[in-house]
Motif scaffolding. Structure first.
Motif, PDB file in Angstrom:
ATOM      1  N   PRO A 108    -105.032 -15.593 -83.706  1.00  0.00           N
ATOM      2  CA  PRO A 108    -105.386 -16.717 -82.916  1.00  0.00           C
ATOM      3  C   PRO A 108    -105.275 -17.891 -84.156  1.00  0.00           C
ATOM      4  O   PRO A 108    -105.958 -17.881 -85.010  1.00  0.00           O
ATOM      5  CB  PRO A 108    -106.746 -16.597 -82.160  1.00  0.00           C
TER       6      PRO A 108
ATOM      7  N   HIS B 197    -102.913 -21.810 -80.094  1.00  0.00           N
ATOM      8  CA  HIS B 197    -103.814 -22.400 -79.080  1.00  0.00           C
ATOM      9  C   HIS B 197    -103.621 -23.897 -79.520  1.00  0.00           C
ATOM     10  O   HIS B 197    -104.371 -24.237 -80.341  1.00  0.00           O
ATOM     11  CB  HIS B 197    -105.185 -21.891 -79.098  1.00  0.00           C
TER      12      HIS B 197
ATOM     13  N   CYS C  90    -111.531 -17.505 -79.535  1.00  0.00           N
ATOM     14  CA  CYS C  90    -110.768 -16.715 -80.357  1.00  0.00           C
ATOM     15  C   CYS C  90    -111.552 -15.555 -81.341  1.00  0.00           C
ATOM     16  O   CYS C  90    -111.015 -14.876 -81.725  1.00  0.00           O
ATOM     17  CB  CYS C  90    -110.289 -17.796 -81.288  1.00  0.00           C
TER      18      CYS C  90
END
Length: 322
Positions: A5, A35, A74
């Motif tokens: 992530p 993200h 995450c």
């Protein structure tokens, strides 16, 4: 291996987000799960890439809470998340770095406005380079290895965008061979206006005798008022999402644009683009791609109407022969 992530704060302007696409794609290809946080329109613009894009919260307090929530999610998915660089601050602002620091993120970004101490990894920025190269270099710093800069940007519309554009063309009775003009430009370049003043004459006097339907897609507010005042002879598509707008640009015979976000979008979908520049430095902010032609006056001034008309006619003749 599952993607690592990475939280990425996007820039606030359409053109900047488009110029960052090659870097984001490179990070995804290297195994990062992106993200993204940005303006509300960024989700529609980037939907075809399959990236998670969350609208950025409105206040600093809300943004810090938002980042903390993403950090927790995450970290739950990746035990190593908190032990490495886990965020990119693409804006150059002090506040964007401060918010990531207060959210407990180990962020990388450019050293700017005295914010280097807030970043886990602060990178020196060469402001003389093109903005796309600046984003690309930040990705290289994160990955720990340089790579050749791509020669073009690829913006991917989604199937939903394609359907929306078909419906818009049908509603507006827009035939193939149309021209899109993008006469608006947000912000300034070194405090100078980026809007070519002869756009209304191009639309009223030059393009109609060529037998071209002209499409304009104004944003809400002032742009809609200007469109009604200066571009009454155009087909007007109001409230168009950026994804459908990208398809309309791609399918045009020609796009004529200021230094503005839709101009960068047009280049990124491979539309024939005539980029009309005044004070903008194309070496730093010019649209990128093999379908781009730029016209600029001497000394960074505006080109004449005759010059832009001649270049537009030549490009349309080439499109007709293709």
């Amino acid at each position: 291996m599952p993607p690592r992530p990475l939280i990425v704060r996007l820039r606030n302007w359409v053109g900047d987000v488009v110029l960052g696409i090659p870097m984001l794609q490179r990070l995804q290809d290297a195994g990062y799960g992106l993200h993204l946080l940005g303006k509300g329109w960024a989700r529609d613009l980037l939907a075809g890439h399959g990236w998670a894009v969350e609208p950025l919260a409105g206040t600093a307090r809300e943004r810090i809470a938002q980042l903390r929530r993403l950090r927790a999610a995450c970290a739950a998915a990746d035990p190593g998340f908190t032990r490495r660089v886990n965020a990119l601050a693409l804006p150059y602002s002090f506040s964007s770095a401060l918010e990531m620091r207060l959210a407990g993120l180990r962020a990388m970004g450019y050293r700017h406005e005295g914010r280097g101490w807030l970043l886990h990894a602060a990178v020196a920025r060469d402001a003389s380079r093109h903005e796309m190269a600046i984003y690309w270099a930040l990705g290289s710093a994160l990955l720990g290895e340089p790579a050749p800069l791509p020669q073009r940007i690829t913006l991917r519309p989604s199937p939903e965008h394609e359907s929306q554009a078909v419906a818009l063309r049908q509603r507006l009775a827009l035939r193939p061979g149309y021209v899109v003009v993008c006469p608006f430009a947000g912000g300034t370049f070194e405090k100078l206006d980026k809007c070519w003043p002869d756009f209304p004459r191009l639309v009223a006097e030059v393009l109609p005798p060529m037998g071209r339907e002209v499409l304009i897609c104004p944003g809400p507010g002032e742009e809609e008022a200007i469109a009604a005042r200066d571009y009454g002879g155009c087909r007007v598509a109001r409230g168009v999402g950026l994804g459908a707008y990208a398809v309309l640009l791609r399918d045009a015979a020609l796009v004529v644009a200021n230094d503005t976000g839709p101009g960068h979008m047009a280049a990124a979908v491979g539309a024939p683009l005539l980029s009309v520049l005044g004070p903008t430095d194309p070496a730093r902010w010019g649209a990128i791609g093999p379908t781009v032609q730029a016209v600029q006056g001497t000394g960074g001034g505006w080109p004449s109407l005759a010059e832009v008309a001649g270049r537009a006619a030549a490009l349309l003749a080439t499109a007709d022969q293709a």
